[in-house]
Design a protein around this motif. Structure first.
Motif, short mmCIF file in Angstrom:
data_model
loop_
_atom_site.label_atom_id
_atom_site.label_comp_id
_atom_site.label_asym_id
_atom_site.label_seq_id
_atom_site.Cartn_x
_atom_site.Cartn_y
_atom_site.Cartn_z
N SER A 161 89.53 91.19 31.85
CA SER A 161 89.26 89.93 32.06
C SER A 161 87.56 89.86 31.98
O SER A 161 86.93 88.76 31.66
CB SER A 161 89.47 89.13 33.26
N LEU A 162 86.72 90.97 32.44
CA LEU A 162 85.15 91.05 32.35
C LEU A 162 84.86 90.77 31.15
O LEU A 162 83.77 89.96 31.08
CB LEU A 162 84.90 92.34 33.14
N PRO A 163 85.14 91.82 30.09
CA PRO A 163 84.31 91.44 28.93
C PRO A 163 84.45 89.99 28.36
O PRO A 163 83.71 89.36 27.71
CB PRO A 163 85.12 92.41 27.75
N LEU A 164 85.72 89.36 28.36
CA LEU A 164 85.88 87.99 27.89
C LEU A 164 84.91 87.02 28.63
O LEU A 164 84.37 86.22 28.26
CB LEU A 164 87.40 87.56 28.01
N LEU A 165 85.00 87.40 30.08
CA LEU A 165 84.25 86.53 30.77
C LEU A 165 82.99 86.50 30.52
O LEU A 165 81.92 85.53 30.22
CB LEU A 165 84.51 86.52 32.44
#
Length: 714
Positions: free
Chosen positions: A75-79
């Motif tokens: 989820s972190l790269p997309l966020l």
């Protein structure tokens, strides 16, 4: 780049990385999720796809070495990509009015792309729900340490919070990794695929049109579409029977269209049974409505091409289903936020939801219908005279019924639209009223705060006037004995690394530095706010008592007086015990054993204790103007002996008087300590209990707030 994102990413685990475009392609082939950094240029990747490049361009990676950081959660790269890309705030809700779970369900069902941020008015941390094509992932940064929490646990924490959350609409464009000749080849493949698809679709459309033309009523009939289809089917059957009986060897009408359609249906069914599913944002099962089953406009075209001997270059489902952005165009069309009102959702269901991918059935053009009918007239036998009139009447009635039903549906939709608009206006009115009420409360709170400040200033002013007039502003009173009995003093420092009694004992700190750093704090068993003692505020009374003055003198001046006069050894019991002082008890007791398992308290005006509560000094004070008597000294000697015999920690006992000592009192002290001109002891004024155990007996005079050691003479 945001500094917090940089700090977070550089704390991730490093991943093996090469250089240039080749290194990026290697990460892409491995399905890498994380960040890549070349100089000042940043990029984020998810499952091998390069989501975006910031502070530079993709060209900054060409022939350059870079660092790769593997994300602890997908989820972190997309966020971070969405936050750096920037988006538009499409909605803002208060969790008490619109729970986060309601918004999540609506956004997921609507195929939304963007993210929710719950951080405003939330003290426990920052919470996010990231969407791509309706598929969501949750992430939270909890507490001051920004502890990372993901998946269901993060969403449950967010759902339990109370605050304001915002919905951001973000458009993400994938960044292609340049690949030299392979890029050109891919472009040629895509062109070939598009051309083949276009030809196949055209051929399939012609086949379907031909098939439909065989079932169109003759020109001149005013039959409805339904009746025409029935009549055409009957006529076709009769015509085919006639043709077969008269000319058995004559082939039937071309069925290429029917064959292509059947083949296409079989292949579409096969594709529908084996879609590639991945638990990633935007997969084929996401709420975006994207499916791996070929749509009517593409699947038949590809199949038709194969039926007619051509080849199709359309990618197979197993190549595109696992692509996290394979349906990016459809997701972009679904970025709008659906209404959270259930009645709005019903309205969309009753009609046709905006952005629906459904396509109306292909209707035969009126001109084509006439042409087909004319052609069929020469091949089919004529109908009976009464049949055409009846069919025309039925068709007219059916058309009227269909028109009436359509009109009713339009009216129903308009009514629903009116209701939705009315509900919207009502909610907007309520919102405006709530905002107005909030502003009024805020204004009232500011007014009350100003009033409180004014009253506090008035209280301070009145207290100053009372102090100047010599009056007190106490609400209640307490006797001096009761106040001192409930008071303990603590030896503390402004800075433990500064000048302390331990450093002073070692000769490493100056007296003024110790005085500035040392704090003699008080703790009471009662509330001191508004308390008066003997007509004075409590703290003012305490600081003027001889008990407090003696305690302060003992921990600030006595150590230096002994050291500066060269009496460290002769008064070692006092000198070595002062740095150990931690708590000073006023009007307390020390328990001494008197028999088997029994103890008896000994009372003293002041008791110095170490951190473990062991007594270091005991003292009695004479607060009258009369001189200290022999009985005062004798009583202190008796009680202090009992304490010293039970506690080796006792270093000294003091008698303090505000006047002076009678000669009998001095003689009693001299007799007890073996002092005088003939004394051979190296320790001054020492009460010897055994060969190695004893303590010092000291007599102190306090006049004008100053204390002087009278016995022993320094």
């Amino acid at each position: 780049m945001d500094s917090e994102i940089i700090d977070a990413v550089t704390g991730w685990d490093s991943a093996p990385s090469g250089g240039g475009y080749g290194g990026l392609r290697s990460l892409a082939d491995d399905g890498f999720s994380g960040a890549v950094v070349a100089g000042m240029t940043w990029g984020f990747m998810l499952n091998g796809r390069l989501l975006g490049v910031f502070e530079g361009t993709i060209a900054d990676f060409d022939d350059e070495s870079f660092e790769a950081y593997r994300a602890p959660d997908a989820s972190l790269p997309l966020l971070y990509t969405m936050k750096e890309t920037g988006g538009e705030v499409r909605a803002q809700y208060y969790t008490e009015d619109t729970p986060l779970t309601d918004a999540d369900g609506t956004l997921s069902a609507g195929g939304f792309t963007g993210y929710i941020e719950l951080s405003e008015n939330v003290l426990s941390g920052d919470y996010y729900v990231v969407y791509h094509g309706g598929k969501s992932m949750s992430v939270a940064f909890v507490g001051n340490s920004k502890r990372l929490v993901t998946d269901d646990e993060a969403f449950e924490l967010a759902a339990d919070e109370i605050g304001i959350y915002k919905v951001y609409d973000v458009d993400i464009d994938l960044v292609e990794i340049p690949d030299g000749e392979s890029d050109d080849a891919a472009s040629e493949d895509e062109s070939a695929t598009g051309a083949a698809g276009a030809v196949s679709e055209a051929e399939t459309t012609e086949s379907v049109d031909d098939d439909e033309e065989e079932h169109v009523a003759p020109a001149g009939d005013s039959s409805s579409p339904e009746t025409t289809a029935v009549d055409s089917a009957e006529a076709s059957s009769a015509s085919e029977a006639s043709d077969e009986s008269s000319s058995p060897s004559t082939p039937r009408a071309d069925t290429t269209g029917e064959s292509a359609t059947a083949t296409t249906s079989d292949e579409s069914a096969t594709q529908a049974t084996a879609p590639v599913e991945r638990a990633e944002p935007g997969d084929s099962n996401g709420a975006s409505g994207t499916s791996s089953v070929s749509s009517p406009s593409t699947a038949p075209a590809a199949t038709s091409g194969e039926t007619n001997g051509g080849s199709s270059t359309q990618p197979a489902d197993d190549e595109t289903g696992d692509d996290v952005f394979s349906a990016e165009a459809e997701w972009r069309n679904a970025r709008s936020i659906p209404s959270l009102d259930p009645r709005d959702a019903e309205g969309e269901t009753a009609g046709e939801r905006p952005g629906s991918s459904r396509r109306p059935r292909k209707r035969t053009d009126k001109t084509e219908s006439k042409t087909a009918s004319a052609g069929q007239k020469t091949q089919q036998p004529k109908r009976a005279p009464g049949r055409s009139s009846s069919a025309s009447s039925n068709a007219t009635q059916s058309a009227k019924s269909a028109t009436a039903a359509s009109s009713k549906a339009v009216v129903s939709l308009k009514e629903q639209l009116s209701e939705v608009k009315a509900e919207r206006d009502r909610l907007e009115s309520e919102r405006d009223a709530i905002q107005k009420e909030r502003d009024e409360h805020q204004s009232r709170a500011e007014e009350l705060e100003r009033r409180v400040n004014e009253l506090e200033s008035e209280v301070d002013r009145l207290r100053s006037e009372l102090d100047e007039a010599g009056l007190t502003s106490t609400d209640r009173s307490m006797s001096a004995d009761e106040a001192l009995r409930g008071t303990n003093l603590f030896v503390r420092y402004a800075k433990k690394s500064g000048a302390t009694l331990e450093k002073a004992h070692a000769g490493q700190a100056k007296r003024e530095d110790v005085v500035d750093n040392l704090r003699l704090e008080h703790h009471t068993t009662f509330d001191t706010d508004g308390l008066g003692v003997d007509g004075q505020p409590y703290e003012e009374f305490l600081h003027e008592t001889p008990e407090y003055g003696f305690a302060k003198w003992a921990v600030t001046d006595l150590l230096y007086e002994i050291g500066e006069t060269g009496n460290r050894s002769s008064l070692s019991g006092v000198f070595d015990s002062i740095p150990k002082a931690d708590r000073i008890e006023l009007y307390g007791t020390v328990s001494v054993p008197i028999g088997e398992g029994e103890t008896e308290p000994r009372k003293f005006d002041v008791i110095f204790r170490d951190q473990m509560g062991n007594p270091l000094f005991v003292a009695n004070l004479n607060d009258s103007r009369d001189p200290a008597t022999q009985s005062m000294v004798t009583r202190l000697i008796k009680d202090s002996k009992s304490v010293a015999e039970a506690n080796e920690s006792l270093g000294s006992a003091f008698v303090v008087t505000k006047s002076f000592f009678e000669p009998d009192a001095l003689e009693a002290a001299t007799a007890e300590t073996g002092g005088g001109l003939l004394s051979r002891s190296k320790r001054k004024s020492f009460v010897k209990l055994s060969r190695k155990q004893g303590y010092h007996l000291c007599l102190v005079e306090a006049r004008s707030g100053e204390f002087h050691l009278n016995v022993p003479d320094l």
